[in-house]
Design a protein around this motif. Structure first.
Motif, mmCIF file in Angstrom:
data_model
loop_
_atom_site.group_PDB
_atom_site.id
_atom_site.type_symbol
_atom_site.label_atom_id
_atom_site.label_comp_id
_atom_site.label_asym_id
_atom_site.label_seq_id
_atom_site.Cartn_x
_atom_site.Cartn_y
_atom_site.Cartn_z
ATOM 1 N N ALA A 64 -58.891 104.286 -75.604
ATOM 2 C CA ALA A 64 -57.705 105.328 -75.505
ATOM 3 C C ALA A 64 -58.622 106.899 -75.162
ATOM 4 C CB ALA A 64 -58.476 105.893 -77.324
ATOM 5 N N SER A 65 -59.512 106.961 -74.599
ATOM 6 C CA SER A 65 -60.192 107.848 -73.945
ATOM 7 C C SER A 65 -59.651 107.796 -72.744
ATOM 8 C CB SER A 65 -61.820 108.570 -73.663
ATOM 9 O OG SER A 65 -62.656 106.946 -72.995
ATOM 10 N N GLY A 66 -59.452 106.486 -71.870
ATOM 11 C CA GLY A 66 -59.001 106.550 -70.699
ATOM 12 C C GLY A 66 -61.074 105.917 -69.830
ATOM 13 N N ILE A 67 -61.763 106.043 -70.370
ATOM 14 C CA ILE A 67 -63.189 105.229 -69.800
ATOM 15 C C ILE A 67 -63.052 104.020 -68.785
ATOM 16 C CG2 ILE A 67 -65.748 105.430 -70.547
ATOM 17 C CD1 ILE A 67 -65.361 107.674 -72.049
ATOM 18 N N ILE A 68 -62.283 103.253 -70.345
ATOM 19 C CA ILE A 68 -62.032 101.885 -69.602
ATOM 20 C C ILE A 68 -61.775 102.118 -68.043
ATOM 21 C CG2 ILE A 68 -60.327 100.995 -70.428
ATOM 22 C CD1 ILE A 68 -62.354 99.262 -72.306
ATOM 23 N N GLU A 69 -61.085 102.771 -67.554
ATOM 24 C CA GLU A 69 -60.051 102.594 -66.583
ATOM 25 C C GLU A 69 -61.373 102.756 -65.362
ATOM 26 O OE1 GLU A 69 -57.485 105.682 -66.433
ATOM 27 O OE2 GLU A 69 -55.513 104.722 -68.071
ATOM 28 N N SER A 70 -62.197 103.087 -65.692
ATOM 29 C CA SER A 70 -63.367 103.524 -64.692
ATOM 30 C C SER A 70 -63.799 102.094 -64.181
ATOM 31 C CB SER A 70 -64.263 104.492 -65.027
ATOM 32 O OG SER A 70 -64.859 104.030 -66.412
ATOM 33 N N VAL A 71 -63.654 101.252 -65.626
ATOM 34 C CA VAL A 71 -64.218 99.390 -65.438
ATOM 35 C C VAL A 71 -63.621 98.665 -64.849
ATOM 36 C CG1 VAL A 71 -65.903 97.968 -66.638
ATOM 37 C CG2 VAL A 71 -66.200 100.576 -67.045
ATOM 38 N N ILE A 72 -61.918 98.688 -65.476
ATOM 39 C CA ILE A 72 -61.518 97.855 -64.765
ATOM 40 C C ILE A 72 -61.327 97.844 -62.935
ATOM 41 C CG2 ILE A 72 -58.326 97.110 -65.106
ATOM 42 C CD1 ILE A 72 -58.581 98.158 -68.419
ATOM 43 N N VAL A 73 -61.008 99.206 -62.653
ATOM 44 C CA VAL A 73 -61.137 98.578 -61.712
ATOM 45 C C VAL A 73 -61.977 97.910 -60.597
ATOM 46 C CG1 VAL A 73 -59.596 101.164 -61.471
ATOM 47 C CG2 VAL A 73 -61.795 101.233 -61.137
ATOM 48 N N ARG A 74 -63.342 98.018 -61.353
ATOM 49 C CA ARG A 74 -64.367 96.795 -60.679
ATOM 50 C C ARG A 74 -63.835 95.798 -60.860
ATOM 51 N NH1 ARG A 74 -66.692 101.654 -59.486
ATOM 52 N NH2 ARG A 74 -66.665 102.870 -60.643
ATOM 53 N N PRO A 75 -64.638 94.884 -60.054
ATOM 54 C CA PRO A 75 -63.788 92.945 -59.573
ATOM 55 C C PRO A 75 -64.251 92.522 -61.211
ATOM 56 C CG PRO A 75 -65.416 94.006 -57.923
ATOM 57 C CD PRO A 75 -65.874 94.784 -59.350
ATOM 58 N N ILE A 76 -63.069 92.509 -62.401
ATOM 59 C CA ILE A 76 -63.201 92.286 -63.443
ATOM 60 C C ILE A 76 -61.479 92.411 -63.726
ATOM 61 C CG2 ILE A 76 -63.936 94.167 -64.098
ATOM 62 C CD1 ILE A 76 -65.769 91.834 -66.290
ATOM 63 N N THR A 77 -61.628 91.410 -64.776
ATOM 64 C CA THR A 77 -59.743 91.413 -64.935
ATOM 65 C C THR A 77 -59.930 92.097 -66.438
ATOM 66 O OG1 THR A 77 -60.192 89.166 -66.375
ATOM 67 C CG2 THR A 77 -59.623 89.110 -63.986
ATOM 68 N N LYS A 78 -58.786 92.521 -66.403
ATOM 69 C CA LYS A 78 -59.185 93.173 -68.346
ATOM 70 C C LYS A 78 -59.043 91.961 -69.379
ATOM 71 C CE LYS A 78 -55.030 96.401 -67.346
ATOM 72 N NZ LYS A 78 -53.674 96.692 -68.209
ATOM 73 N N ALA A 98 -58.620 88.531 -82.654
ATOM 74 C CA ALA A 98 -59.806 89.082 -81.824
ATOM 75 C C ALA A 98 -58.562 87.804 -80.957
ATOM 76 C CB ALA A 98 -60.300 88.336 -81.422
ATOM 77 N N GLY A 99 -57.901 86.677 -80.897
ATOM 78 C CA GLY A 99 -57.260 86.096 -79.884
ATOM 79 C C GLY A 99 -55.900 86.408 -79.854
ATOM 80 N N ILE A 100 -55.038 87.379 -81.039
ATOM 81 C CA ILE A 100 -54.266 88.011 -80.681
ATOM 82 C C ILE A 100 -54.419 89.611 -79.313
ATOM 83 C CG2 ILE A 100 -52.184 89.615 -81.990
ATOM 84 C CD1 ILE A 100 -52.842 87.795 -84.540
ATOM 85 N N ALA A 101 -55.350 90.129 -80.531
ATOM 86 C CA ALA A 101 -56.038 91.329 -79.204
ATOM 87 C C ALA A 101 -55.917 90.887 -77.926
ATOM 88 C CB ALA A 101 -57.202 92.043 -80.163
ATOM 89 N N PHE A 102 -56.669 89.941 -77.049
ATOM 90 C CA PHE A 102 -56.993 89.444 -76.170
ATOM 91 C C PHE A 102 -55.740 88.880 -75.681
ATOM 92 C CE2 PHE A 102 -57.980 85.703 -73.085
ATOM 93 C CZ PHE A 102 -58.431 86.253 -72.748
ATOM 94 N N TYR A 103 -55.197 88.167 -76.096
ATOM 95 C CA TYR A 103 -53.343 88.227 -76.002
ATOM 96 C C TYR A 103 -52.384 89.283 -75.233
ATOM 97 C CZ TYR A 103 -48.366 86.924 -75.467
ATOM 98 O OH TYR A 103 -46.766 86.959 -75.326
ATOM 99 N N PHE A 104 -52.419 90.497 -76.143
ATOM 100 C CA PHE A 104 -52.119 92.186 -75.709
ATOM 101 C C PHE A 104 -52.823 92.488 -75.068
ATOM 102 C CE2 PHE A 104 -50.151 90.925 -79.722
ATOM 103 C CZ PHE A 104 -48.227 91.175 -79.185
ATOM 104 N N THR A 105 -53.921 91.942 -74.526
ATOM 105 C CA THR A 105 -54.396 93.024 -73.409
ATOM 106 C C THR A 105 -54.284 92.387 -72.417
ATOM 107 O OG1 THR A 105 -56.855 94.537 -73.366
ATOM 108 C CG2 THR A 105 -56.859 92.254 -73.296
ATOM 109 N N ARG A 106 -54.016 90.967 -72.162
ATOM 110 C CA ARG A 106 -54.026 90.995 -71.128
ATOM 111 C C ARG A 106 -52.530 90.698 -69.676
ATOM 112 N NH1 ARG A 106 -54.151 85.541 -70.339
ATOM 113 N NH2 ARG A 106 -54.671 84.951 -68.403
ATOM 114 N N LYS A 107 -51.309 90.829 -71.324
ATOM 115 C CA LYS A 107 -50.053 91.253 -70.956
ATOM 116 C C LYS A 107 -49.629 92.844 -70.830
ATOM 117 C CE LYS A 107 -49.513 86.983 -71.036
ATOM 118 N NZ LYS A 107 -49.533 86.255 -69.349
ATOM 119 N N ARG A 108 -50.057 94.474 -71.959
ATOM 120 C CA ARG A 108 -49.692 95.243 -71.898
ATOM 121 C C ARG A 108 -51.095 95.979 -71.111
ATOM 122 N NH1 ARG A 108 -46.714 96.856 -76.523
ATOM 123 N NH2 ARG A 108 -48.448 98.574 -76.420
ATOM 124 N N ASP A 109 -50.536 96.962 -70.406
ATOM 125 C CA ASP A 109 -50.666 98.368 -69.724
ATOM 126 C C ASP A 109 -52.192 98.513 -70.495
ATOM 127 O OD1 ASP A 109 -49.707 97.783 -67.676
ATOM 128 O OD2 ASP A 109 -48.374 99.341 -68.364
#
Lengths: 298, 502
Positions: free
Chosen positions: B314-328, B491-502
């Motif tokens: 929510a705070s955007g901090i995770i974006e500083s990690v998403i830009v690293r060599p790892i998938t969402k 967790a499975g539904i959350a995982f699905y959405f995290t891979r499909k949504r921004d």
């Protein structure tokens, strides 16, 4: 090298970026200019892999940022406009966390972190939490965080915002050094004069669409030259007089007569003075990037 | 290190994980302490069970008292004060006998004997510090052999019985297996064993009511009982395969000297006792399931998910990690697995600490079954709540809204769930006295992860209120299905959405 091909991004029915095509070669700095809401940050976020493109692709050193995310991100550094890191953390543990995603041997990461922090002048503040850093120090930390993986491609999103002149100079020097090292740099900024100073090309975006890419040659000879005039007691009659010398526009307090026709500054000055206008500045000038940019995006 | 593993490692070594473990240990430890100090069961090591034996040796009566503790080990240094009552035609005479058991647990003495009279032998005992302990038999002696007439001061799960039949002088003492509160160790002593004594075969079964049908010398159909083993010595230890599911049942033990494998045998000894599972896990589970299960574990799941994922997202901090060599997707999984493993480690450590505290106060560890059942119940509950928050984070963009959702879930699925489910059943006009109410109540409980530990405990004990768990549909399949749903679906539904949504 960064290649953007037919990139589009929509949020519900709103099209933030539409069919964008760009290529930033190694050793090249591309500026990215546009008004607020033009789609600059959306483009950069899609390039960084933070958001998914609605269509089109972004390739980092020939690795698709969506399908080959891990490979692509290894070659990419992103410096955001605002600090997006954990401000309650201390710099070294956080950099170690970021660095942990890259392939460093034992001790190499610590050495790299120390080198970068010393280079950017924040090593002496390594025991201070990031929330106590000044704006400039936070920006420098962001730069280190982007460089921790030693990528070949960089995205700078309004990085110069909020920096004092010294800070702007430092970042400018860093960007120029990256170019010298053969890195590709994509730099979005509102400070157009800085873009003009460092960029090899400037892409201008409006309403999500690329409208122009200015090359270095075009930047040097930007727009039409003409006569720039400032009058202390202007009225509506000034335009009538100046129009007889060429196409005239008013930008702020300055009148500008585009190149062409009879444009002898002395003759124009004589004509204005005879009509009792007080001219305190008149001279030949090229149109600035800012004027050109505003003309393009209006 | 691989980014995925690196992020798991970071989550596991994060400050919040350490806080989680400390809180879990504190709460379960304090709960175990309160359960332990209020436990009314004596420490088995401080219990004494005394089995007297009298034998006519001509003009003397040899008295041999044998003392064991609550684990079945010989008790030395036990003060025995006893009285031999000699019933003669001219009244009763008394012989007072005092002594202390030796290192082998025996106190032996000899008194003059008149074969024409009957005797009663009563024992009073205490430890060297004077404290009164234990269980003792009063025995009679006439016509050359013993007969029991009373037992005294039965303590909790300990019991003793005596049988004299066909030349066997048999004591059956129920004590505890050291370190296992669930097991009842039945120790059988043949006090007049000699090398020529014929072996005895042991059979057992369980019944819901006290069995009065089979006593020594009645025929026993071995098809109706389970064979356990053969007693070929003076002492025989039996640990029957009983569990919490037998809690409240009567256990019937038969010792027969017929041929092993015969269909009908004649028992020479029979004893029946009520099986009470004294596993401290029962008390701990009862104490944990309310505050810990309904309030603390949901808070744990919700706040862990918030601190390790939702807040950063929510705070955007995770974006500083998403830009690293790892998938969402991998970043999501690494955080979720890290959170789950931290729950696992925290609950294991917490229950282990509680186990040690309980053993200190009750002398028994939580059984492996109870440990596993509690671990699985609370782990799945915590993971389910974390999964729900991970899922909510896919749609909610502000930190405040995520926290608000978490607190709302805590109310709705946690301590208000019983009110909500009760209201629903009331609106459906289902009477609380009907069996349908029990089933529907159970179904509604399945819709809240807070109540999964309850369901698992019901299955483990095979008890749902006053009826068996199986009768309302709690069986291995339903428990596994509910557990898997809560473990994987949010967790499975959350995982699905995290891979499909921004």
């Amino acid at each position: 090298m960064i290649t953007i091909s037919h990139l589009s991004k929509s949020f519900n029915k709103f099209k933030a970026v539409s069919d964008l095509n760009l290529e930033i070669k190694n050793g090249e700095i591309m500026g990215f200019a546009g008004l607020n809401g033009a789609g600059k940050s959306t483009t950069i976020r899609a390039m960084a892999g933070i958001i998914f493109p609605t269509s089109g692709t972004v390739s980092i050193d020939n690795n698709d940022i969506v399908r080959e995310k891990v490979k692509a991100s290894k070659h990419l550094g992103w410096v955001p406009e605002l600090p997006n890191f954990e401000v309650n953390a201390k710099p070294i543990p956080l950099l170690k966390y970021y660095g942990g995603f890259y392939e460093y041997g034992a001790g190499e990461l610590d050495k790299k972190i120390k080198e970068l922090m010393e280079e950017f002048g924040i090593y002496n503040y390594r025991n201070r939490k990031l929330k106590y850093y000044s704006q400039g120090m936070k920006k420098r930390f962001s730069l280190i965080a982007a460089m921790i993986g030693d990528p070949d491609n960089y995205l700078f999103d309004e990085t110069l915002n909020g920096l004092d002149p010294q800070g702007v100079k430092e970042v400018r020097d860093i960007i120029i050094n990256l170019k010298k090292d053969g890195k590709s740099v994509f730099l979005s900024s509102h400070i157009l004069s800085e873009l003009q100073n460092v960029a090899d090309k400037i892409a201008i975006i409006k309403n999500g669409q690329l409208i122009k890419i200015l090359t270095r040659e075009e930047l040097v000879n930007l727009g039409s030259s003409g006569i720039k005039i400032h009058i202390t007691n202007p009225d509506k009659g000034v335009i009538d007089i100046l129009s007889s010398f060429g196409e005239t526009s008013l930008t702020g307090d300055y009148y500008f007569i585009k190149k062409g026709g009879n444009q002898d500054p002395a003759g124009i000055n004589k004509e204005l003075v005879m009509k009792n206008y007080m001219v305190d500045y008149i001279g030949r000038e090229n149109e600035t990037l800012e004027e050109y940019f505003l003309e393009m995006v209006k | 290190m691989n980014g995925f593993l690196y992020d798991i490692k970071r989550t596991l070594t994060g400050k919040f994980t350490i806080i989680i473990v400390i809180l879990l240990v504190l709460i379960t430890g304090l709960t175990a302490y309160s359960v332990g100090v209020t436990s009314n069961s004596s420490t088995p090591g401080s219990v004494a069970i005394v089995m007297p034996y009298m034998n006519d040796t001509g003009h003397n009566l040899t008295i041999s008292d044998y003392a064991i503790n609550g684990y079945g080990a010989p008790v030395s240094g036990l003060k025995i004060s006893s009285q031999l009552e000699n019933f003669t035609g001219n009244g009763t005479t008394y012989v007072h006998i005092k002594g202390t058991t030796g290192s082998n647990g025996y106190f032996n003495t000899t008194v003059p004997y008149n074969s024409s009279t009957n005797y009663n032998y009563n024992i009073y005992l205490s430890y060297n510090d004077g404290s009164s302990v234990g269980l003792r038999m009063g025995v009679g002696f006439s016509n050359g052999h013993m007969s029991n007439y009373s037992e005294c001061c039965i303590q909790q799960s300990y019991s003793i019985s005596y049988s004299h039949s066909n030349g066997y002088s048999l004591y059956t003492a129920n004590v505890r297996e050291k370190g296992d509160g669930s097991a009842i160790k039945t120790m059988i002593f043949n006090r007049n064993y000699t090398s020529s004594t014929a072996p005895l075969h042991l059979y057992y079964n369980t019944s819901s009511t006290f069995n009065t049908n089979v006593y020594p010398n009645s025929n026993l159909n071995t098809k109706n009982v389970t064979g356990y083993g053969t007693m070929k010595s003076a002492e025989y230890t039996v640990i029957l395969p009983l569990s919490i599911r037998n809690n409240g049942e009567y256990v019937n033990l038969y010792l027969a000297n017929g041929t092993s494998g015969s269909t009908n045998v004649a028992p020479v000894a029979f004893t029946s006792f009520l099986y009470v599972d004294n596993n401290p896990g029962i008390a701990l589970q009862g104490a944990l399931v309310t505050f810990f299960g309904v309030l603390f574990v949901p808070i744990l799941g919700i706040f862990s998910a918030y601190f390790y994922y939702s807040k950063d997202r929510a705070s955007g901090i995770i974006e500083s990690v998403i830009v690293r060599p790892i998938t969402k997707g991998k970043l999501f999984l690494s955080r979720f697995i890290g959170t789950s493993v931290s729950f696992l480690a925290g609950i294991i450590i917490a229950l282990a600490v509680a186990d040690i505290i309980l053993e200190h106060y009750t002398g028994a560890f939580i059984s492996a079954g109870f440990f596993t059942e509690m671990l699985a119940g609370y782990l799945i509950e915590a993971i389910a709540f974390a999964g729900i928050i991970y899922l909510a984070s896919q749609f909610i963009k502000s930190q405040g809204a995520v926290l608000g959702t978490g607190i709302g879930l805590l109310f709705a699925l946690g301590f208000m769930w019983q009110v909500i489910s009760g209201a629903l059943l009331f609106l459906l006009k289902i009477k609380s006295t009907t069996s349908v109410y029990s089933k529907d109540s159970l179904i509604l409980n399945a819709f809240s992860p807070s109540y999964f530990p309850y369901i698992l405990a019901d299955y483990y004990k095979n008890a749902f209120g006053t009826v068996t768990a199986a009768s309302v549909g709690i069986n291995i399949y339903s428990v596994i299905i509910i557990g898997i749903v809560w473990l994987l679906v949010p967790a499975g539904i959350a995982f699905y959405f995290t891979r499909k949504r921004d």
